[in-house]
Scaffold this motif. Structure first.
Motif, PDB file in Angstrom:
ATOM      1  N   GLU A 287      28.616  -5.517  40.128  1.00 42.88           N
ATOM      2  CA  GLU A 287      28.036  -4.164  40.500  1.00 42.88           C
ATOM      3  C   GLU A 287      26.600  -3.907  39.916  1.00 42.88           C
ATOM      4  N   HIS A 288      25.808  -3.103  40.427  1.00 41.80           N
ATOM      5  CA  HIS A 288      24.480  -2.583  39.974  1.00 41.80           C
ATOM      6  C   HIS A 288      24.503  -1.230  40.244  1.00 41.80           C
ATOM      7  N   PRO A 289      24.359  -0.392  39.582  1.00 39.87           N
ATOM      8  CA  PRO A 289      24.362   0.974  40.041  1.00 39.87           C
ATOM      9  C   PRO A 289      22.830   1.430  40.449  1.00 39.87           C
ATOM     10  N   PHE A 290      21.708   0.670  40.001  1.00 40.56           N
ATOM     11  CA  PHE A 290      20.585   1.142  40.497  1.00 40.56           C
ATOM     12  C   PHE A 290      19.550  -0.385  40.792  1.00 40.56           C
ATOM     13  N   PHE A 291      19.707  -0.917  41.786  1.00 38.95           N
ATOM     14  CA  PHE A 291      19.277  -2.230  42.011  1.00 38.95           C
ATOM     15  C   PHE A 291      17.694  -2.108  42.739  1.00 38.95           C
ATOM     16  N   ARG A 292      16.677  -2.622  41.676  1.00 35.50           N
ATOM     17  CA  ARG A 292      15.502  -2.360  42.179  1.00 35.50           C
ATOM     18  C   ARG A 292      14.645  -3.552  42.325  1.00 35.50           C
ATOM     19  N   ARG A 293      14.865  -4.471  41.431  1.00 36.20           N
ATOM     20  CA  ARG A 293      13.984  -5.895  41.465  1.00 36.20           C
ATOM     21  C   ARG A 293      14.901  -7.093  41.566  1.00 36.20           C
ATOM     22  N   VAL A 294      15.301  -7.677  40.629  1.00 42.60           N
ATOM     23  CA  VAL A 294      16.151  -8.832  40.501  1.00 42.60           C
ATOM     24  C   VAL A 294      17.629  -8.905  40.108  1.00 42.60           C
ATOM     25  N   TRP A 295      18.410  -9.616  40.641  1.00 44.80           N
ATOM     26  CA  TRP A 295      19.937  -9.494  40.257  1.00 44.80           C
ATOM     27  C   TRP A 295      20.274 -10.873  40.496  1.00 44.80           C
TER      28      TRP A 295
END
Length: 330
Positions: free
Chosen positions: A209-217
């Motif tokens: 889970e990522h609350p604020f995915f902006r760049r790289v995951w």
């Protein structure tokens, strides 16, 4: 009579015109909605498997608990940092293991947000789900060995041989075979105690889970004793080693032989920060996409002005892990 025919014909043409316009509008609306629901992300083409103490536990004895807590907090917050790129971030717990023990390998893929430099290009409440399609051609010896080592009940094949003793008629033999097949089918697809490989199984990720995915995951899965991507015999060896990777399997060839999935289905879901629409993206990996003994090149960098930037062209760039041991590139 002629006026009635002309009226009927005109009404029919008008009906066809309205039907055609409605059909074109529905198709256009569906295409626009589909484009809005597509997440603007790129998945990496390769999957890397990092292994060994030099790669996974480099300088772990020098890492303080406060620093690990900071890394954990950064991962949970999920801000602009490249999740999974640091040495400390690759460790999965605050417990410092004995350096003599080999940690289990880490299977990793990553994805980048195409709108990382755009205003409101983030994906809010993003979630990664991973499902594996296992290879059903697992050797029976691995399954039988895992069953015997765990001291579980005899396999259906053993029950079949036992039940066939003393059978005198064809009808009784057919009944035994039907009962055995029914037990095998129930055990394989409906029981958590099954030692047979499921055709579909969920693969757990360390950070799903990522609350604020902006760049790289990064999507990371630990190949430990609970991993469905390993053969039963390898999982049993890990269990005997106390949860650590066996030393005799600490090479790229043994790790490749231990992984047995056929396809890996990764699905991303979330909400677009630009238009509040639900967005989705999928990626299917094959076993041939796995590269053992390599790690991803970092994509985030700081400019001379101090701002954080992302280079999407490095998405598929990999290099050999610390300590070497990578499989030969063809």
């Amino acid at each position: 009579m002629g006026c009635i025919a002309v009226g009927v014909l005109s009404s029919f043409e008008a009906f066809l015109g309205v039907l055609y316009a409605g059909f074109c509008t529905a198709v256009l609306f569906a295409k626009v909605l589909r484009s809005q629901n597509h997440a603007q992300v790129f998945f990496s083409d390769p999957i890397v498997v990092r292994y060994g103490k030099a790669e996974l536990c480099n300088d772990r004895n020098n890492v303080s608990s406060e620093k690990v807590d900071v890394v954990k907090e950064t991962v949970k917050e999920g801000m602009d940092e490249e999740l999974g790129g640091d040495e400390e971030g690759s460790c999965r717990s605050l417990k410092m293991p004995d350096y003599q023990n080999i940690p289990c390998p880490s299977l990793e893929f990553r994805l980048v947000n195409r709108l990382h430099d755009a205003f409101s290009g983030e994906i809010v409440n993003a979630k990664l789900t991973c499902v594996a399609i296992l290879n059903p051609k697992i050797s029976d010896s691995d399954i039988d060995a895992s069953t015997n080592n765990d001291n579980t009940e005899p396999s259906p094949r053993h029950d079949r041989d036992k039940d066939m003793n003393g059978i005198t008629t064809i009808n009784e033999l057919a009944q035994v075979l039907r009962d055995t097949n029914a037990r095998t089918r129930d055990l394989t697809f409906h029981s958590t105690e099954s030692k047979q490989p499921h055709m579909f199984t969920e693969v757990s990720l360390d950070a799903d889970e990522h609350p604020f995915f902006r760049r790289v995951w990064f999507g990371r899965h630990c190949l430990d004793e609970n991993s469905p991507l390993l053969t039963p015999s390898v999982r049993h060896k890990i269990k005997l080693a106390g949860g650590y990777w066996p030393a005799e399997l600490n090479n790229y060839q043994s790790i490749k032989n231990a992984i047995h999935f056929r396809h890996l289905l990764v699905c991303l879901s979330g909400t677009s920060n630009a238009n509040a629409a639900s967005v989705y993206a999928q990626k299917v990996y094959d076993l041939v996409d796995t590269n053992v003994g390599y790690r991803f090149v970092r994509m985030n960098y700081h400019t001379d002005q101090g701002s954080l930037k992302t280079d999407p062209y490095l998405l598929n760039a990999v290099y050999q892990q610390r300590g070497g041991g990578g499989e030969p590139m063809q």
